[in-house]
Scaffold this active site. Structure first.
Site, PDB file in Angstrom:
ATOM      1  N   PRO A  90      36.949  23.802  49.208  1.00 45.76           N
ATOM      2  CA  PRO A  90      36.090  23.263  50.262  1.00 45.76           C
ATOM      3  C   PRO A  90      36.574  21.907  50.726  1.00 45.76           C
ATOM      4  O   PRO A  90      37.073  21.110  49.931  1.00 45.76           O
ATOM      5  CB  PRO A  90      34.725  23.148  49.589  1.00 45.76           C
ATOM      6  CG  PRO A  90      34.973  23.243  48.136  1.00 45.76           C
ATOM      7  CD  PRO A  90      36.234  23.999  47.949  1.00 45.76           C
ATOM      8  N   CYS A  91      36.426  21.661  52.013  1.00 44.07           N
ATOM      9  CA  CYS A  91      36.926  20.396  52.549  1.00 44.07           C
ATOM     10  C   CYS A  91      35.792  19.471  52.962  1.00 44.07           C
ATOM     11  O   CYS A  91      36.032  18.356  53.363  1.00 44.07           O
ATOM     12  CB  CYS A  91      37.859  20.640  53.717  1.00 44.07           C
ATOM     13  SG  CYS A  91      37.147  21.691  54.970  1.00 44.07           S
TER      14      CYS A  91
END
Ligand SMILES: C[S@@+](CC[C@H](N)C(=O)[O-])C[C@H]1O[C@@H](n2cnc3c(N)ncnc32)[C@H](O)[C@@H]1O
Length: 364
Positions: A90-91
């Site tokens: 996830p960013c």
């Protein structure tokens, strides 16, 4: 193997690249803890051996450099030999679009879970995708990307990381992504050779991607027009009536009326340019430049998926809720990315192999 697999954008590109060489893709394991994402993944990659809705840490729970844990030994035995490890952690923890949690989010450590998986499984190729701002992230005082690069190097990989511009790979969107590519040193090609040989596509505009989808269709959840608040509908009407693409300050919410850097918010898309980065907010003009070029609405899920480069045969129907669908599509990696990288990897490997054969014949 695909970790943090979402609905499978990275896998789809690898599948497409394999198909160009008549290679059959096998998927021993894909993992994402969001069940709706894994149900879409399972529907589209029915041949996958195992798709798990669970935290990645449930499969790889050891420290970098430590001996394999019991859990990791079991994962390695279950999956067997892995050629390619894909990871799109996830960013949100370090996206420039998210100023509140940037750089303090524990999600950064998840980046290194992919490196740990490489340590346990020893695949030929590792690809980790993230936002360019990952380069600013620190984990225990060291940059996560540097830490990943150093560790993969000690494990015997040639490693290169770079920022790839997706519009150069035929995606109708100005999306930039950070890619770390590690290839085993005994392989015939290197990450630098792969990045240097990536194809350059002609620039594609929004009309190329969604010009045939102008009429929304209420009967189909993917093509349903997003509902707008009355005030946003008025804003859209103003842009259309005056043939404008940026909303004048006076029509913005009061908090945006001073000097601001939100020019694209409440903006209208242009047919003859690529779209801006698709996020999960594509259904609201208050989230970015997401107004349709000629209709009084923001983008449908179908249009957003097309702009991301998903073919129409990709089936999102296992996801019944609008919000989850928007998150999944906005989170996805355009398949063109892994398609280009692995087509190039396979071509470079085949070239090196042919050259090796020629040399062997010449010297034999
Ligand atoms: C950027 S998205 C991945 C997109 C995907 N690679 C694609 O191409 O479509 C990140 C994903 O990580 C998942 N995720 C976040 N933390 C996780 C964890 N600890 N374990 C498993 N999945 C996780 C989210 O549900 C989300 O689908």
């Amino acid at each position: 193997m695909d970790l943090f697999a979402g609905c499978g954008g990275l896998t789809l590109g690898l599948f497409q690249a394999s198909a160009t060489r008549d290679l059959r893709l096998e998927i021993p394991l894909a993992v994402d803890f969001e069940p709706l994402a894994t149900s879409v993944y399972s529907e589209n990659f029915r041949f996958a051996d195992r798709v798990e809705s669970a935290p990645v840490e449930q499969f790889f729970d050891g420290e970098l450099g430590a001996s394999p844990t019991l859990v990791e030994k079991r994962t390695a035995t279950d999956v067997g030999a892995v050629d390619v490890l894909l990871g799109g952690p996830p960013c949100q923890g370090h996206s420039n679009l998210n100023n509140h949690t940037r750089r303090v989010d524990g999600k950064n450590a998840l980046y290194l879970r992919v490196v740990r998986a490489a340590e346990i499984l020893n695949p030929r190729v590792v690809l980790i995708e993230n936002v360019p701002a990952v380069l600013n992230d620190r984990h225990d005082g060291e940059g996560v990307v540097d830490r990943a690069r150093k560790h993969l190097t000690t494990l015997g990989y040639a490693v290169k990381h770079t920022v790839v511009e997706l519009d150069k790979l035929g995606v109708a969107q100005t999306r930039r992504r950070h890619i770390l590519l590690a290839i085993h040193r005994d392989d015939a090609t290197t990450p630098t050779e792969v990045f240097d040989a990536l194809p350059q596509f002609p620039r594609r505009d929004l009309h190329w991607a969604i010009g045939d989808l102008v009429e929304a269709d209420e009967a189909n959840p993917l093509d349903r027009a997003p509902k707008a608040q009355a005030v946003n509908e008025e804003r859209m009407r103003y842009l259309l009536d005056n043939d404008l693409y940026d909303l004048p300050n006076a029509l913005r919410p009061t908090c945006h009326q001073g000097a601001h850097s939100y020019k694209s918010m409440y903006g209208r898309l242009r047919w003859d340019e690529p779209a801006q980065t698709i996020t999960s907010g594509f259904g609201s003009i208050g989230q970015g430049r997401y107004m349709h070029p000629e209709r009084l609405r923001a983008l449908t899920a179908h249009e957003a998926a097309r702009i991301q480069g998903f073919p129409d045969y990709f089936d999102f129907s296992p996801c019944p809720t609008r919000g989850a669908l928007a998150t999944m599509i906005g989170n996805a990696v355009p398949p063109a990315l892994t398609a280009a990288i692995f087509e190039t990897y396979l071509a470079e490997t085949a070239n090196a192999h042919d050259q090796g054969q020629t040399q062997a014949v010449a010297s034999g």
